[in-house]
Design a protein around this motif. Structure first.
Motif, PDB file in Angstrom:
ATOM      1  N   SER A   1     -28.201  31.284  11.518  1.00  0.00           N
ATOM      2  CA  SER A   1     -27.421  32.333  12.169  1.00  0.00           C
ATOM      3  C   SER A   1     -26.471  32.954  11.162  1.00  0.00           C
ATOM      4  O   SER A   1     -26.325  32.478  10.039  1.00  0.00           O
ATOM      5  CB  SER A   1     -26.652  31.756  13.366  1.00  0.00           C
ATOM      6  OG  SER A   1     -25.762  30.752  12.947  1.00  0.00           O
ATOM      7  N   GLU A   2     -25.820  34.010  11.601  1.00  0.00           N
ATOM      8  CA  GLU A   2     -24.934  34.756  10.720  1.00  0.00           C
ATOM      9  C   GLU A   2     -23.699  35.178  11.492  1.00  0.00           C
ATOM     10  O   GLU A   2     -23.786  35.594  12.644  1.00  0.00           O
ATOM     11  CB  GLU A   2     -25.691  35.987  10.208  1.00  0.00           C
ATOM     12  CG  GLU A   2     -24.916  36.899   9.334  1.00  0.00           C
ATOM     13  CD  GLU A   2     -25.745  38.105   8.880  1.00  0.00           C
ATOM     14  OE1 GLU A   2     -25.145  38.980   8.235  1.00  0.00           O
ATOM     15  OE2 GLU A   2     -26.949  38.183   9.183  1.00  0.00           O
ATOM     16  N   THR A   3     -22.550  35.036  10.864  1.00  0.00           N
ATOM     17  CA  THR A   3     -21.313  35.570  11.405  1.00  0.00           C
ATOM     18  C   THR A   3     -20.798  36.613  10.425  1.00  0.00           C
ATOM     19  O   THR A   3     -21.437  36.897   9.409  1.00  0.00           O
ATOM     20  CB  THR A   3     -20.255  34.461  11.631  1.00  0.00           C
ATOM     21  OG1 THR A   3     -19.999  33.810  10.390  1.00  0.00           O
ATOM     22  CG2 THR A   3     -20.722  33.453  12.662  1.00  0.00           C
ATOM     23  N   GLU A   4     -19.634  37.131  10.702  1.00  0.00           N
ATOM     24  CA  GLU A   4     -19.086  38.182   9.846  1.00  0.00           C
ATOM     25  C   GLU A   4     -18.880  37.708   8.405  1.00  0.00           C
ATOM     26  O   GLU A   4     -19.102  38.453   7.462  1.00  0.00           O
ATOM     27  CB  GLU A   4     -17.751  38.666  10.424  1.00  0.00           C
ATOM     28  CG  GLU A   4     -17.185  39.874   9.727  1.00  0.00           C
ATOM     29  CD  GLU A   4     -15.924  40.378  10.403  1.00  0.00           C
ATOM     30  OE1 GLU A   4     -15.078  40.939   9.693  1.00  0.00           O
ATOM     31  OE2 GLU A   4     -15.791  40.194  11.628  1.00  0.00           O
ATOM     32  N   ASN A   5     -18.468  36.445   8.224  1.00  0.00           N
ATOM     33  CA  ASN A   5     -18.120  35.953   6.891  1.00  0.00           C
ATOM     34  C   ASN A   5     -19.091  34.933   6.311  1.00  0.00           C
ATOM     35  O   ASN A   5     -18.982  34.596   5.134  1.00  0.00           O
ATOM     36  CB  ASN A   5     -16.727  35.317   6.925  1.00  0.00           C
ATOM     37  CG  ASN A   5     -15.663  36.329   7.274  1.00  0.00           C
ATOM     38  OD1 ASN A   5     -15.713  37.468   6.837  1.00  0.00           O
ATOM     39  ND2 ASN A   5     -14.712  35.925   8.089  1.00  0.00           N
ATOM     40  N   ASN A   6     -20.013  34.408   7.118  1.00  0.00           N
ATOM     41  CA  ASN A   6     -20.865  33.310   6.651  1.00  0.00           C
ATOM     42  C   ASN A   6     -22.282  33.403   7.196  1.00  0.00           C
ATOM     43  O   ASN A   6     -22.529  34.022   8.225  1.00  0.00           O
ATOM     44  CB  ASN A   6     -20.292  31.960   7.104  1.00  0.00           C
ATOM     45  CG  ASN A   6     -18.985  31.631   6.459  1.00  0.00           C
ATOM     46  OD1 ASN A   6     -18.882  31.546   5.252  1.00  0.00           O
ATOM     47  ND2 ASN A   6     -17.956  31.457   7.278  1.00  0.00           N
ATOM     48  N   TYR A   7     -23.180  32.702   6.493  1.00  0.00           N
ATOM     49  CA  TYR A   7     -24.500  32.371   7.009  1.00  0.00           C
ATOM     50  C   TYR A   7     -24.429  30.900   7.400  1.00  0.00           C
ATOM     51  O   TYR A   7     -23.763  30.103   6.734  1.00  0.00           O
ATOM     52  CB  TYR A   7     -25.585  32.564   5.950  1.00  0.00           C
ATOM     53  CG  TYR A   7     -25.737  33.996   5.513  1.00  0.00           C
ATOM     54  CD1 TYR A   7     -26.434  34.910   6.299  1.00  0.00           C
ATOM     55  CD2 TYR A   7     -25.199  34.439   4.306  1.00  0.00           C
ATOM     56  CE1 TYR A   7     -26.569  36.231   5.896  1.00  0.00           C
ATOM     57  CE2 TYR A   7     -25.334  35.750   3.902  1.00  0.00           C
ATOM     58  CZ  TYR A   7     -26.025  36.641   4.698  1.00  0.00           C
ATOM     59  OH  TYR A   7     -26.149  37.947   4.305  1.00  0.00           O
ATOM     60  N   HIS A   8     -25.114  30.534   8.479  1.00  0.00           N
ATOM     61  CA  HIS A   8     -25.084  29.150   8.951  1.00  0.00           C
ATOM     62  C   HIS A   8     -26.510  28.630   9.079  1.00  0.00           C
ATOM     63  O   HIS A   8     -27.369  29.287   9.670  1.00  0.00           O
ATOM     64  CB  HIS A   8     -24.389  29.056  10.315  1.00  0.00           C
ATOM     65  CG  HIS A   8     -23.023  29.659  10.328  1.00  0.00           C
ATOM     66  ND1 HIS A   8     -21.918  29.011   9.825  1.00  0.00           N
ATOM     67  CD2 HIS A   8     -22.584  30.865  10.763  1.00  0.00           C
ATOM     68  CE1 HIS A   8     -20.861  29.788   9.964  1.00  0.00           C
ATOM     69  NE2 HIS A   8     -21.243  30.923  10.528  1.00  0.00           N
ATOM     70  N   VAL A   9     -26.750  27.447   8.536  1.00  0.00           N
ATOM     71  CA  VAL A   9     -28.036  26.772   8.661  1.00  0.00           C
ATOM     72  C   VAL A   9     -27.764  25.455   9.372  1.00  0.00           C
ATOM     73  O   VAL A   9     -26.905  24.679   8.946  1.00  0.00           O
ATOM     74  CB  VAL A   9     -28.674  26.504   7.278  1.00  0.00           C
ATOM     75  CG1 VAL A   9     -29.988  25.755   7.421  1.00  0.00           C
ATOM     76  CG2 VAL A   9     -28.875  27.808   6.513  1.00  0.00           C
ATOM     77  N   GLU A  10     -28.482  25.210  10.468  1.00  0.00           N
ATOM     78  CA  GLU A  10     -28.361  23.946  11.202  1.00  0.00           C
ATOM     79  C   GLU A  10     -29.739  23.299  11.240  1.00  0.00           C
ATOM     80  O   GLU A  10     -30.693  23.899  11.727  1.00  0.00           O
ATOM     81  CB  GLU A  10     -27.854  24.179  12.617  1.00  0.00           C
ATOM     82  CG  GLU A  10     -26.452  24.719  12.669  1.00  0.00           C
ATOM     83  CD  GLU A  10     -26.001  25.001  14.090  1.00  0.00           C
ATOM     84  OE1 GLU A  10     -24.792  24.850  14.331  1.00  0.00           O
ATOM     85  OE2 GLU A  10     -26.839  25.358  14.937  1.00  0.00           O
ATOM     86  N   LEU A  11     -29.825  22.096  10.715  1.00  0.00           N
ATOM     87  CA  LEU A  11     -31.084  21.369  10.634  1.00  0.00           C
ATOM     88  C   LEU A  11     -30.969  20.127  11.502  1.00  0.00           C
ATOM     89  O   LEU A  11     -30.086  19.306  11.281  1.00  0.00           O
ATOM     90  CB  LEU A  11     -31.347  20.991   9.169  1.00  0.00           C
ATOM     91  CG  LEU A  11     -32.639  20.305   8.863  1.00  0.00           C
ATOM     92  CD1 LEU A  11     -33.348  21.056   7.754  1.00  0.00           C
ATOM     93  CD2 LEU A  11     -32.386  18.892   8.432  1.00  0.00           C
ATOM     94  N   ALA A  12     -31.838  20.001  12.506  1.00  0.00           N
ATOM     95  CA  ALA A  12     -31.801  18.864  13.427  1.00  0.00           C
ATOM     96  C   ALA A  12     -32.597  17.713  12.827  1.00  0.00           C
ATOM     97  O   ALA A  12     -33.813  17.787  12.714  1.00  0.00           O
ATOM     98  CB  ALA A  12     -32.381  19.265  14.777  1.00  0.00           C
TER      99      ALA A  12
END
Length: 146
Positions: free
Chosen positions: A46-57
């Motif tokens: 996902s992406e927010t205004e200031n960051n990219y986010h990676v979530e790995l289960a």
């Protein structure tokens, strides 16, 4: 000889009655189903205004099992885990998450700041936050209507 399950309720749903039942019985069988289950953890990006986010289960792992590295703008997430004595003693009837070794690779966009990457592992989820470069952050302003 192979026994094939036949579902009489579905016979009118295809041009060749019984044809799809053959494939359903093969691909829905647990012997094949267990082997077709992907052996790499699922990822949300996902992406927010200031960051990219990676979530790995990846349940059942420890943060020490992960090795993250960045090479030529490619983020590699690797796990190489040896089976514990406790796992060897268990007699599983079904085991769907078992990540002994895997590698997931992601090419970072040019707008990512590779010097600001943070990772944490809690509750079976590896979270990686990648900051955006200042020039890539979206500019917001109010536009006056005249």
């Amino acid at each position: 000889m192979t026994l094939v399950k036949f579902n009489p309720d579905k016979r009118n749903s295809s041009l060749l009655p019984g044809f799809s039942d053959v494939f359903d019985s093969i691909f829905n069988d647990t012997f094949f189903n267990d082997r077709m289950v992907t052996r790499v953890p699922a990822v949300n990006i996902s992406e927010t205004e200031n960051n990219y986010h990676v979530e790995l289960a990846a349940p059942g792992l420890k943060k020490e099992d992960f090795k993250l590295n960045l090479e030529r703008n490619v983020l590699n997430i690797a796990v190489e885990q040896t089976a514990s004595q406790e796992d060897n003693q268990k007699n599983y009837s079904k085991r769907e998450y078992s990540y002994n070794a895997f590698v997931r690779s992601f090419t970072l966009p040019e707008s990512a700041d590779d010097s600001q990457i943070n990772a944490s592992y809690t509750d079976g989820i590896l979270r990686i936050d990648i900051a955006k470069r200042e020039e890539a952050k979206s500019v917001r302003r109010q536009i006056e209507i005249k």
